[in-house]
Enzyme design. Sequence first.
Site, PDB file in Angstrom:
ATOM      1  N   HIS A  24       0.490  -1.078  -0.475  1.00 57.26           N
ATOM      2  CA  HIS A  24      -0.030  -0.185  -0.417  1.00 57.26           C
ATOM      3  C   HIS A  24       0.465   0.912  -0.030  1.00 57.26           C
ATOM      4  O   HIS A  24       0.627   2.161   0.751  1.00 57.26           O
ATOM      5  CB  HIS A  24      -0.715  -0.392   1.382  1.00 57.26           C
ATOM      6  N   PRO A  25       1.855   1.448  -0.468  1.00 60.87           N
ATOM      7  CA  PRO A  25       2.631   2.244  -0.773  1.00 60.87           C
ATOM      8  C   PRO A  25       1.420   4.159  -1.510  1.00 60.87           C
ATOM      9  O   PRO A  25       0.788   3.694  -2.223  1.00 60.87           O
ATOM     10  CB  PRO A  25       3.858   2.531  -2.178  1.00 60.87           C
TER      11      PRO A  25
END
Length: 619
Positions: free
Chosen positions: A535-536
């Site tokens: 989940h960057p």
Amino acid sequence: MTILGLQRGVSWLVLKIASIAILAKLTKDQFLSVNTNIDAEYDFIVVGGGSAGSVVASRLSEVAEWRVLLLEAGGEPPLQTYVPGFAPLLIGTQVDWAYRIEPQTYCHRGYEGDSFFLPSGRVLGGGSSINWMLYVRGNRRDFNNWEAMGNPTWGYRHVLPFFKKSENYSGHGRANYRGRGGPVKVERQPWMLPIARGILKAAKLLGYSHIDYNGPEQIGFSVPDLSTSNGRRSSTAHSYLSPASTRPNLHILTNAFVTQIMFNNDKKAVGVRFIHDGQEKSVGAVKEVVLSTGAIRSPQLLMVSGVGPAWHLKQHKIPVLHDLEGVGENFQDHIMTMGLTWSIDRGAVSFASYFWPSAISKYTSQGTGPWTMPAGISVLGWTKAENGDDPLWPDVQYIASSLTLVTEYGTTLGSSLGFKKNVFRNYFYSVMGRIGFTILPSLTRPKSRGTIRLRSSLPQDPPVVDPNYFSHNDDVTTMVRGIRFALKLGNSSILKKKYGAKLLKKPLPGCEKIVYNSDAYWACFARSYASTNYHPVGTCKMGPSTDPKAVVDHTLRVYGVSGLRVVDASIMPLVTTGNTNAPTIMIGEKAAHMIKRAWSRKVTSRKRSSAQERRESGL
């Protein structure tokens, strides 16, 4: 060859045979029309056909007089992306950018090179075509906080309509929160194992109810909502682009690798350069360029185009168009701890049962069965925060899977994640191939911050990705608290008595000299086996002009230039409290709405000016 090696080899062969059997019975849901010839100029160019870019391209093309071009570096989603059970197998394939993070100082000690693959979709649909399909909007406090940080119209009351607009939910939920009839199909996990029911009951014994976590509050546990329909993935490529792709004003060019954003002397974005079929090409944009290539690629493209920290651009001899300090800063990601493993006697499926003809038939004909579960994920939950002003804004999420890392002898999950082989085999040997479950605590509001930096001035070179996981010690403290709750949940009396749950208590290699079950031991465990939750976000931060790290304003326009917006997860000032694909789609919907309104006002303004000129001239 060892017995374990033989088991792994046989398991992999069986997996390939099952894959062929399933894919042979699947067909594409809709025809996706892509283009090979494009025009020299468009009103809007959308760079990146991912979770947000597909939404923007589709919505802008609803205005018939606007010509829209979508450029995607990858191709169309292959059939295997349709099947939730195949999701772990997509890591590192042709549909993945397969970024590798820099060796970490504070964690990843159980992985080869103290590093890890960070998947990112290189395919139409982007992350929505390769992710694990968990549909989680986040907490309403996330968005209220965005607004409080100086981003008007991003509060929960403003973004909820765009969540609902994008969603077509088939389950039961409160109408004022859930969407019906939107493009993205969402359903409650269509197949539920007994162990999942047991985990939900165990959570209730610990004080947490079964909830709709996409409703008004998030605290509690639930069977997951998935972005699937009848057990098949509903990516933005399928849900947005397929219906829109036949519009004459929307052109979609795949395998088009964008290398630079072009600006004129007034610092207005006027087009892009890209590589297609081995040739360098360019195309012009009359109104705007929309950059939607994600939290890793979007800051890289800005920097190679001359927009970013001047000191860093000068290092790579890139002419500075605009010194924008925040580009590539503020990297955030959810980090989760792998390896908390329980073996059980009953209540889950064995690896072999995935390949029974009945399981394959159940999936291909009914859309149910084990192949509908991405990585075996069966339950999601959020517990009350113990630090901070609001306990209903959770700092830990729990992901329970009815598989372990070695249910399948390490042929998929274990091998694709890059663990150090000697540590992995030593630790998991006693439960190899057994049925069981794992609970993964994940930090939802991490305090550690990382960066994206250029490796060189060449856009083809992958950037330097340094998440800097666990650099803030509070993250380790919170993770240990999360591990302790996971242990309470997995060791509950109901799971022991009904399913024979037994925790793998063997000390992890590298931590064996620390007193087992102490906070120091679990901190060592987390630093060894924590990993990305994929989940960057945050590297092109949305914020007011007074924020030195802000890259875009609240309408997502890039500071210091014109005609350019960033529309993807990189604009999040703070990561949401849960999986990020649903809020990224929402960002695409809201951005398209803002762009439409902005250009409609300009058209109206021009019409009024023309009318005024005619009156003044006596016409």
